[in-house]
Design an enzyme around this catalytic site. Structure first.
Site, short mmCIF file in Angstrom:
data_model
loop_
_atom_site.label_atom_id
_atom_site.label_comp_id
_atom_site.label_asym_id
_atom_site.label_seq_id
_atom_site.Cartn_x
_atom_site.Cartn_y
_atom_site.Cartn_z
N ASP A 12 -93.40 -9.47 -31.81
CA ASP A 12 -92.56 -8.44 -31.11
C ASP A 12 -93.21 -7.40 -30.72
O ASP A 12 -94.26 -6.96 -31.42
CB ASP A 12 -91.25 -8.13 -32.18
CG ASP A 12 -90.33 -7.39 -31.54
OD1 ASP A 12 -90.31 -7.42 -30.21
OD2 ASP A 12 -89.69 -6.51 -32.11
N HIS B 136 -96.36 -9.45 -21.79
CA HIS B 136 -96.22 -10.80 -22.50
C HIS B 136 -97.58 -11.69 -22.18
O HIS B 136 -97.86 -12.38 -23.06
CB HIS B 136 -94.95 -11.57 -21.71
CG HIS B 136 -93.68 -10.73 -21.93
ND1 HIS B 136 -93.23 -10.75 -23.49
CD2 HIS B 136 -92.75 -10.54 -21.29
CE1 HIS B 136 -92.14 -10.25 -23.55
NE2 HIS B 136 -91.62 -10.09 -22.16
N LEU C 114 -104.02 -28.02 -38.16
CA LEU C 114 -102.86 -27.37 -38.08
C LEU C 114 -101.46 -27.65 -37.51
O LEU C 114 -101.66 -28.20 -36.45
CB LEU C 114 -103.37 -25.73 -37.69
CG LEU C 114 -102.24 -24.67 -37.29
CD1 LEU C 114 -101.74 -24.03 -38.75
CD2 LEU C 114 -102.82 -23.78 -36.12
C1 FPP Z 1 -90.76 -9.82 -27.93
O1 FPP Z 1 -91.17 -8.69 -27.35
C2 FPP Z 1 -91.61 -10.92 -27.23
C3 FPP Z 1 -91.12 -11.84 -26.68
C4 FPP Z 1 -89.55 -11.97 -26.37
C5 FPP Z 1 -91.87 -12.93 -26.03
C6 FPP Z 1 -93.01 -13.55 -26.96
C7 FPP Z 1 -93.77 -14.42 -26.23
C8 FPP Z 1 -95.24 -14.30 -26.15
C9 FPP Z 1 -95.88 -13.59 -27.08
C10 FPP Z 1 -96.04 -15.22 -25.38
C11 FPP Z 1 -96.34 -16.76 -26.16
C12 FPP Z 1 -97.00 -17.49 -25.03
C13 FPP Z 1 -97.30 -18.57 -25.38
C14 FPP Z 1 -98.18 -19.70 -24.47
C15 FPP Z 1 -96.54 -19.48 -26.44
P1 FPP Z 1 -90.48 -7.78 -26.52
O2 FPP Z 1 -90.45 -8.24 -25.18
O3 FPP Z 1 -88.90 -7.85 -27.12
O4 FPP Z 1 -90.97 -6.35 -26.79
P2 FPP Z 1 -90.26 -4.91 -27.02
O5 FPP Z 1 -89.42 -4.98 -28.25
O6 FPP Z 1 -91.54 -4.05 -27.30
O7 FPP Z 1 -89.60 -4.90 -25.72
#
Ligand code: FPP
Length: 227
Positions: A15, A32, A125
């Site tokens: 997050d 992201h 893994l």
């Molecule tokens: C939450 O942060 C994160 C997500 C909804 C997306 C997580 C995805 C990735 C880290 C990319 C993964 C990539 C691969 C290839 C598996 P948020 O957007 O809710 O952040 P915020 O709470 O600060 O708004």
């Protein structure tokens, strides 16, 4: 880390991408993109630390309600990652995608299934990526299969075999970055006795030392499993 009591299965709620981008005046999707780079590094940390199972929460059933631009950007990141799956084979990683994959474009879904097949015999893994995943949705999906098979009675273990994590151990440790202290529909059944570590670090800033700290905190916990 070697002689420590390590968790068999770690879940990670990645997050804070949006806030990381906002702090820099950048669009959320850039956050992201950075998050995806850190995800790839984190898979390497898990290998180096000789973890057995890790499940990353990459896209929840609720995240579908975000703007089309943001959802499309996330799907593009999954697609790009899947184009480079040879690297996972070189690292002996076994990939599984947990969630309702029907949501994804045919091309992406096929790449996900191909990646699972291509890495299916790897013995290193076990890396799960939860996409269009929701714990409630997973339990409902299991129940509808059980009903359609006319099964009238089953044990907890048998029920677990209807979940996306079939054949895997329960999650022992859930790490959530980004400062929020909630479970957000992640591994609801599997986390019955999980330990939690919450970190204020935003996911794109997550480093190997942060993972190590979480593992140390886990090792210091006294797990009684209700006994
Ligand atoms: C939450 O942060 C994160 C997500 C909804 C997306 C997580 C995805 C990735 C880290 C990319 C993964 C990539 C691969 C290839 C598996 P948020 O957007 O809710 O952040 P915020 O709470 O600060 O708004």
């Amino acid at each position: 880390m070697k002689n420590m009591n390590l968790p068999l299965h770690v879940g990670i709620i990645m997050d804070g991408n949006g806030r990381w981008a906002k702090k820099r005046g950048l669009p959320r999707k850039i956050g992201h993109g950075e998050g995806a780079k850190v995800f790839k590094k984190c898979v390497d940390y898990c290998i180096e630390l000789e973890l057995n199972y890790v499940t990353f929460y990459a896209f929840s059933t609720e995240n579908k309600n975000r703007s089309k631009d943001e959802v499309d950007a996330l799907i593009k990141l999954f697609d790009e990652y899947l184009d480079d799956i040879r690297k996972m084979n070189d690292k002996n990683v076994k990939l599984r995608f947990l969630g309702d994959l029907e949501f994804f474009p045919e091309k992406t879904r096929k790449k996900m299934l191909d990646a699972e097949n291509a890495t299916g015999n790897n013995t290193g893994l076990k890396c799960n990526i939860a996409v269009n995943y929701g714990g409630r949705n997973e339990i409902l999906h299991a129940v509808s299969r059980i009903v359609s098979e006319n099964v009238r009675e089953l044990t907890e273990e048998e029920f677990g075999n209807y979940l996306y994590t079939s054949g895997m151990p329960d999650v022992d440790l859930i790490i959530r970055t980004g400062g929020e202290r909630r479970i957000s529909n992640f591994l609801l059944w599997q986390a019955a006795y999980a330990e939690y570590v919450f970190s204020d670090v935003l996911w794109p800033d997550f480093k190997k030392k942060d993972l190590e700290e979480a593992l140390k905190a886990f090792a210091a916990r006294n797990r009684r499993f209700g006994k």
